[in-house]
Structure formats: structure tokens, C-alpha cells
Design a protein around this motif. Sequence first.
Motif, short mmCIF file in Angstrom:
data_model
loop_
_atom_site.label_atom_id
_atom_site.label_comp_id
_atom_site.label_asym_id
_atom_site.label_seq_id
_atom_site.Cartn_x
_atom_site.Cartn_y
_atom_site.Cartn_z
N ARG A 173 16.49 52.31 70.60
CA ARG A 173 17.90 51.95 70.70
C ARG A 173 18.12 50.58 70.06
O ARG A 173 17.50 49.59 70.44
N PRO A 174 19.01 50.49 69.08
CA PRO A 174 19.26 49.20 68.45
C PRO A 174 20.06 48.27 69.36
O PRO A 174 20.74 48.72 70.28
N SER A 175 20.01 47.00 69.06
CA SER A 175 20.78 46.01 69.81
C SER A 175 22.23 46.04 69.34
O SER A 175 22.56 46.57 68.27
N ALA A 176 23.10 45.41 70.11
CA ALA A 176 24.52 45.31 69.73
C ALA A 176 24.65 44.54 68.42
O ALA A 176 25.49 44.89 67.57
N ILE A 202 35.31 40.86 67.25
CA ILE A 202 35.78 42.21 67.60
C ILE A 202 34.69 43.24 67.29
O ILE A 202 34.41 44.12 68.11
N ILE A 203 34.05 43.12 66.15
CA ILE A 203 32.99 44.06 65.78
C ILE A 203 31.85 43.98 66.79
O ILE A 203 31.33 45.01 67.23
N LEU A 204 31.46 42.77 67.19
CA LEU A 204 30.38 42.62 68.17
C LEU A 204 30.79 43.21 69.52
O LEU A 204 30.01 43.92 70.16
N CYS A 205 32.01 42.97 69.95
CA CYS A 205 32.49 43.52 71.22
C CYS A 205 32.46 45.05 71.20
O CYS A 205 31.98 45.69 72.15
N LEU A 206 32.97 45.65 70.12
CA LEU A 206 32.94 47.11 70.01
C LEU A 206 31.51 47.63 69.95
O LEU A 206 31.19 48.66 70.54
N GLU A 211 28.88 46.23 71.34
CA GLU A 211 28.33 46.14 72.70
C GLU A 211 28.77 47.36 73.52
O GLU A 211 27.97 47.92 74.27
N ALA A 212 30.02 47.76 73.37
CA ALA A 212 30.51 48.95 74.08
C ALA A 212 29.75 50.19 73.65
O ALA A 212 29.40 51.04 74.48
N LEU A 213 29.47 50.31 72.36
CA LEU A 213 28.71 51.46 71.86
C LEU A 213 27.30 51.48 72.44
O LEU A 213 26.83 52.53 72.91
N VAL A 231 35.07 53.81 71.32
CA VAL A 231 35.78 52.80 70.52
C VAL A 231 37.23 52.69 70.97
O VAL A 231 37.77 51.59 71.11
N THR A 232 37.86 53.82 71.21
CA THR A 232 39.27 53.81 71.63
C THR A 232 39.44 53.11 72.97
O THR A 232 40.38 52.34 73.17
N GLU A 233 38.52 53.35 73.91
CA GLU A 233 38.61 52.71 75.22
C GLU A 233 38.29 51.22 75.16
O GLU A 233 38.86 50.43 75.91
N ALA A 234 37.38 50.82 74.29
CA ALA A 234 36.98 49.41 74.21
C ALA A 234 37.94 48.57 73.37
O ALA A 234 38.01 47.35 73.55
N ALA A 235 38.67 49.18 72.47
CA ALA A 235 39.51 48.43 71.52
C ALA A 235 40.50 47.48 72.17
O ALA A 235 40.59 46.32 71.73
N PRO A 236 41.25 47.88 73.21
CA PRO A 236 42.19 46.92 73.78
C PRO A 236 41.51 45.65 74.32
O PRO A 236 42.00 44.54 74.12
N LYS A 237 40.38 45.82 74.99
CA LYS A 237 39.65 44.67 75.53
C LYS A 237 39.11 43.81 74.38
O LYS A 237 39.21 42.59 74.41
N CYS A 238 38.56 44.46 73.36
CA CYS A 238 37.97 43.72 72.26
C CYS A 238 39.01 43.03 71.39
O CYS A 238 38.71 42.01 70.76
N ALA A 239 40.22 43.56 71.35
CA ALA A 239 41.27 42.98 70.52
C ALA A 239 42.00 41.84 71.19
O ALA A 239 42.74 41.10 70.55
N THR A 240 41.79 41.68 72.51
CA THR A 240 42.45 40.62 73.25
C THR A 240 41.57 39.38 73.25
O THR A 240 40.43 39.42 73.73
#
Length: 114
Positions: free
Chosen positions: A34-37, A61-65, A67-69, A102-111
Motif C-alpha cells: 500500500r503506497p503512502s498518501a 488539496i491533493i494531499l488531503c484527497l 489521504e482519504a484514498l 473523492v466526492t465525500e472527501a472533497a468538501p473537507k479538503c476544499a475548505t
Amino acid sequence: MNTDRKLRNRLLSAVPIAALAFSLAACGGAAVERPSAEEVAEGWTKIIDDAGQSDLYTDDIILCLSEALVDSEISDEDLANIADGKDIQTSTDAQELLTQVVTEAAPKCATPAE
């Protein structure tokens, strides 16, 4: 409208496009670690750049998304493909899960963090 809200709206409108940028492909192979974030973020940056969408995402934002993945149920193989800058998933179910995460994490990552 303030700059943060504009960025958030642009990101949220681009989420479906980014998720669809990960095309479907069936592939098999040896077990992968498993790769890291950070590794996923690096590969995702390449995929986004190749799709001409780099202006829609900050590194944070890319790092936040990413991490969610990594924290999700997405398989190690699918994450490794993303980390390698490959826009492929192992199945339709994998594509749907990636889109959901990605859809679920996007609002948190965009804020922006306060």
C-alpha cells in the motif's frame, strides 16, 4: 464571492471530472504494498497535470484527497496505480469506490484549515 469560496466551488465542480479521469481497466499482477498518501499525491498530481486540471488543485488539496484514498477501502493495487501516475483501476467497483471517496472527501479538503 471570496477567493476561498471560488476555489472550493471550482474544486467541487471538478471532482466528477477528476474521478472520471481515472479510466477503467482490468489488470492483474503480483501483490503490491500500500503506497503512502504522499506517493498517491505525487502520482495523482501527474494524472491531473496530464488531464490539464492542475490549476484546479493546490498541493494541500491533493494531499488531503490522497489521504482519504489511502484511508479508504481502495485496494493496494489501485492505489499503487495512482501512485505510479496511471489512471487505471482494477474493476468497475473500484472506479465507483474511488469516485465515492473523492466526492465525500472533497468538501473537507476544499475548505481551508482555520
